[in-house]
Design a protein around this motif. Structure first.
Motif, mmCIF file in Angstrom:
data_model
loop_
_atom_site.group_PDB
_atom_site.id
_atom_site.type_symbol
_atom_site.label_atom_id
_atom_site.label_comp_id
_atom_site.label_asym_id
_atom_site.label_seq_id
_atom_site.Cartn_x
_atom_site.Cartn_y
_atom_site.Cartn_z
ATOM 1 N N ASP A 247 6.569 -1.428 -16.146
ATOM 2 C CA ASP A 247 7.409 -2.333 -15.364
ATOM 3 C C ASP A 247 8.661 -1.667 -14.795
ATOM 4 O O ASP A 247 9.241 -2.157 -13.836
ATOM 5 N N PHE B 27 6.592 6.324 -6.084
ATOM 6 C CA PHE B 27 5.163 6.140 -5.812
ATOM 7 C C PHE B 27 4.681 7.261 -4.895
ATOM 8 O O PHE B 27 5.286 7.515 -3.851
ATOM 9 N N SER C 121 2.917 0.158 1.217
ATOM 10 C CA SER C 121 2.750 -1.271 0.894
ATOM 11 C C SER C 121 3.088 -1.535 -0.569
ATOM 12 O O SER C 121 3.816 -2.485 -0.889
ATOM 13 N N VAL C 122 2.559 -0.704 -1.446
ATOM 14 C CA VAL C 122 2.819 -0.872 -2.877
ATOM 15 C C VAL C 122 4.319 -0.749 -3.148
ATOM 16 O O VAL C 122 4.900 -1.533 -3.920
ATOM 17 N N ILE D 21 6.802 -1.342 -1.128
ATOM 18 C CA ILE D 21 7.510 -2.538 -0.642
ATOM 19 C C ILE D 21 7.420 -3.643 -1.697
ATOM 20 O O ILE D 21 8.421 -4.304 -2.005
ATOM 21 N N GLY D 22 6.218 -3.820 -2.248
ATOM 22 C CA GLY D 22 6.054 -4.837 -3.290
ATOM 23 C C GLY D 22 6.971 -4.581 -4.475
ATOM 24 O O GLY D 22 7.662 -5.483 -4.955
ATOM 25 N N ALA D 23 7.000 -3.328 -4.913
ATOM 26 C CA ALA D 23 7.856 -2.982 -6.057
ATOM 27 C C ALA D 23 9.331 -3.182 -5.699
ATOM 28 O O ALA D 23 10.134 -3.626 -6.535
ATOM 29 N N LEU E 108 10.538 -5.370 -3.567
ATOM 30 C CA LEU E 108 10.819 -6.816 -3.522
ATOM 31 C C LEU E 108 10.977 -7.374 -4.932
ATOM 32 O O LEU E 108 11.826 -8.238 -5.174
ATOM 33 N N THR E 109 10.167 -6.868 -5.847
ATOM 34 C CA THR E 109 10.313 -7.315 -7.245
ATOM 35 C C THR E 109 11.656 -6.877 -7.805
ATOM 36 O O THR E 109 12.308 -7.629 -8.532
#
Lengths: 281, 317
Positions: free
Chosen positions: A57, A65, A125-126, A128-130, A132-133
């Motif tokens: 996490d 990444f 993409s991955v 960006i997700g991380a 945003l979290t």
């Protein structure tokens, strides 16, 4: 700041690790790995705020990444030498039952890896997700990503690049390894990328160059500037100008060593150009 | 035989939307991503209630799947929403590498699956998605049968750690399962008890199977009717127990017979208890435009087709 001489020594040792990993199994990708040695060393030893123990996490730490997963040899070397797993495990690169798969994966539980990569174009993409979290969690840390230049030919990148700017994902630094080479030849010959800087800028990113991407000091100062650009409403793109195969004269300035291992004689020659510093695994 | 009552026709996608709304209130880690189909997926209420947890990605499904994978890192539970076609075939490699192989806790929620999407035609009527998803190692595949079950499944998958493909549809169909059902992933639901044939159905075909069982009962044929909402992992024990009793099986699904539930059942039986089987499924074909009812009739996916298949399979015993 870490001892600069120690980091320079680490770069040379990482080159040895890369060469020895791919030589042992007669496969893997030395060219792009060598070109990014300085970047990885600077990132993991100087720039990133990292926790001592690996948790998937990654709360309250910077995350990295790797999108162009084929340069796993440099990733594994730097992870091992940063303490994520035993350096001796580099001996298992690409072997059966190893955690060090040909392309990085979370599947075998290798500490330091948070996403599988190899099929290109998915890392932004991955990331960006991380990112945003991180924002949802009120975690002020940064997401770093590395992708190849040839990789930008994959369309998913441009979906991601559009999203990040349109949604002000400004805790994200995407570094593009601009070495101008891909498997079939130069990027200009295979599929011209055009003006990458103008393209990122047109999509709304804050873009900067690191012209000397194989100069450790230049990479360190450049990436620090990139970090200062975060938090200002725009995602940050660093164009890292590197030489594929850097540090081994016969591997430089050509795509020939993208995915080819040196033979015994070539290894000896390459290692002679990069004498032991910290000690081989 | 047990009596099932349609409490009023409802679309399964609304079950998803209402389940997501409930989840939004009770689980702050649930986030939703949508590729320009918020209304079609019934995600409006979640979006209105939790704008900070709703992510409109535009018409960019590959990026949506990658983002969802990344969002799990740090503890979020992403639910992606778009049509089944764009949830699977269009983004197969993104799901394979960034979600399934990476072991990410992403819930891929897919509406408008199968022929019952209707008039939009074959470009949108995916009949291969169950196969695509069940072939991925470590992917759970769920295809719910009505509004209540879709709502229950939506809520249940948030508490399950791992990638899930949740398939549902567009049309208003009979709503007959209990509103307060305890949805258990991987657990078959026995709807009718019989001795002559086993009917294993999933999705919209479950209600059709119940209608078929009533018709058969009038002719003195009793059927075990099993609702398989979870195609993977398959409830092997429930199917084997039933087929050992009845000696034959009809599988029914709104999907190509290649790659579908029927193939999973055939593999199970061929290795553990060989028995005659008939397939209610599309026959390696694309769909076409038409009303849902017209299409299900033309492609043989309804109660009368199930009755015919039962007669055929019993004759093969």
């Amino acid at each position: 700041m870490a001892d600069y001489k120690a980091l320079e020594d680490l770069v040379v040792q990482v080159r040895r690790d890369i060469l020895r990993q791919v030589h042992k199994v007669n496969s893997g990708h030395p060219g792009g790995s060598l070109g990014c040695a300085e970047f990885f060393v600077a990132l993991f030893n100087e720039l990133m705020e990292r926790n001592d123990t690996f948790e998937m996490d990654g709360i309250d730490e910077d995350l990295f990444f790797l999108s162009n997963g084929h340069i796993s040899p440099v990733f594994y070397s730097v992870l091992a030498r940063a303490g994520y797993f035993p350096v001796e495990e580099l001996n298992t690169f690409r072997l059966l039952n190893s955690r060090l798969q040909g392309h990085p994966t979370t599947h075998e539980g290798l500490p330091g890896v948070r996403i599988a990569s190899g099929s290109l174009g998915q890392g932004i993409s991955v990331s960006i997700g991380a990112a945003l979290t991180k924002k949802l969690n009120n975690d002020q840390h940064i997401i770093y990503t590395l992708c190849g230049d040839g990789e930008l030919q994959e369309g998913q990148n441009w979906e991601a690049i559009m999203y990040a700017a349109g949604n002000k994902v400004d805790n994200l630094i995407v570094t593009v390894d601009l070495n101008g080479q891909q498997i079939d030849g130069s990027t200009d010959n295979v599929l011209p990328l055009g003006n990458v800087k103008s393209k990122f800028e047109a999509f709304g990113w804050d873009v900067m160059d690191i012209e000397k991407g194989n100069d450790l000091k230049a990479v360190m100062s450049g990436m620090k500037k990139a970090k200062e650009k975060t938090g200002n409403g725009k995602p940050v793109c660093v164009l890292l100008h590197t030489v594929m195969g850097n540090g081994v004269d016969f591997m430089m300035h050509t795509h020939d060593w993208h995915g080819k291992a040196p033979n015994d004689e070539q290894l000896e020659n390459a290692l002679a150009q990069n004498p032991v510093t910290l000690g081989d695994y | 035989m047990k009596k099932y009552t349609d409490t009023g026709k409802k679309d399964t996608r609304s079950g998803f939307g209402d389940g997501l709304t409930e989840l939004g209130k009770k689980n702050k880690n649930v986030v939703a991503l949508c590729a320009d189909l918020t209304g079609s997926l019934k995600m409006d209420e979640f979006k209105a209630n939790h704008p900070e947890r709703f992510f409109q990605v535009g018409i960019a499904e590959a990026n949506m799947i990658g983002m969802a994978a990344g969002m799990t890192i740090g503890g979020k539970i992403p639910f992606t929403g778009t049509f089944a076609n764009f949830s699977t075939g269009r983004v197969y490699d993104q799901i394979r590498q960034s979600v399934a192989y990476s072991g990410k806790n992403v819930k891929i929620c897919a509406s408008h699956a199968g022929l019952t999407l209707g008039e939009d035609g074959a470009t949108h009527q995916i009949l291969e998605d169950i196969g695509l998803m069940k072939m991925l190692p470590e992917m759970t595949v769920i295809n719910t049968c009505d509004y209540n079950q879709t709502k229950a499944a939506t809520i249940a998958i948030a508490d399950f750690e791992g990638p899930v493909y949740l398939r549902f549809g567009r049309p208003k169909v009979a709503n007959f399962t209990p509103a307060d059902q305890n949805f258990q992933i991987g657990k078959a639901v026995q709807l009718q008890e019989g001795t002559d044939v086993t009917i294993v159905a999933t999705g919209h075909l479950v209600w059709e199977a119940l209608q078929a069982a009533e018709t058969l009962n009038e002719k003195g044929i009793t059927a075990d009717v099993i609702n398989i909402h979870t195609i993977k992992p398959l409830d092997d024990a429930a199917i084997l127990k039933s087929v050992k009793k009845t000696g034959c099986v009809v599988t029914a699904e709104e999907h190509n017979f290649l790659g579908g539930l029927g193939e999973s059942v055939a593999r199970l039986l061929s290795t553990q208890h060989p028995a005659p089987q008939e397939f209610i499924a599309t026959n390696d074909t694309f769909g076409e435009s038409g009303t849902p009812e017209q299409l299900m009739d033309k492609y043989g996916l309804n109660a009368s087709a199930i009755v015919a298949a039962v007669n055929k399979v019993i004759a093969r015993k």
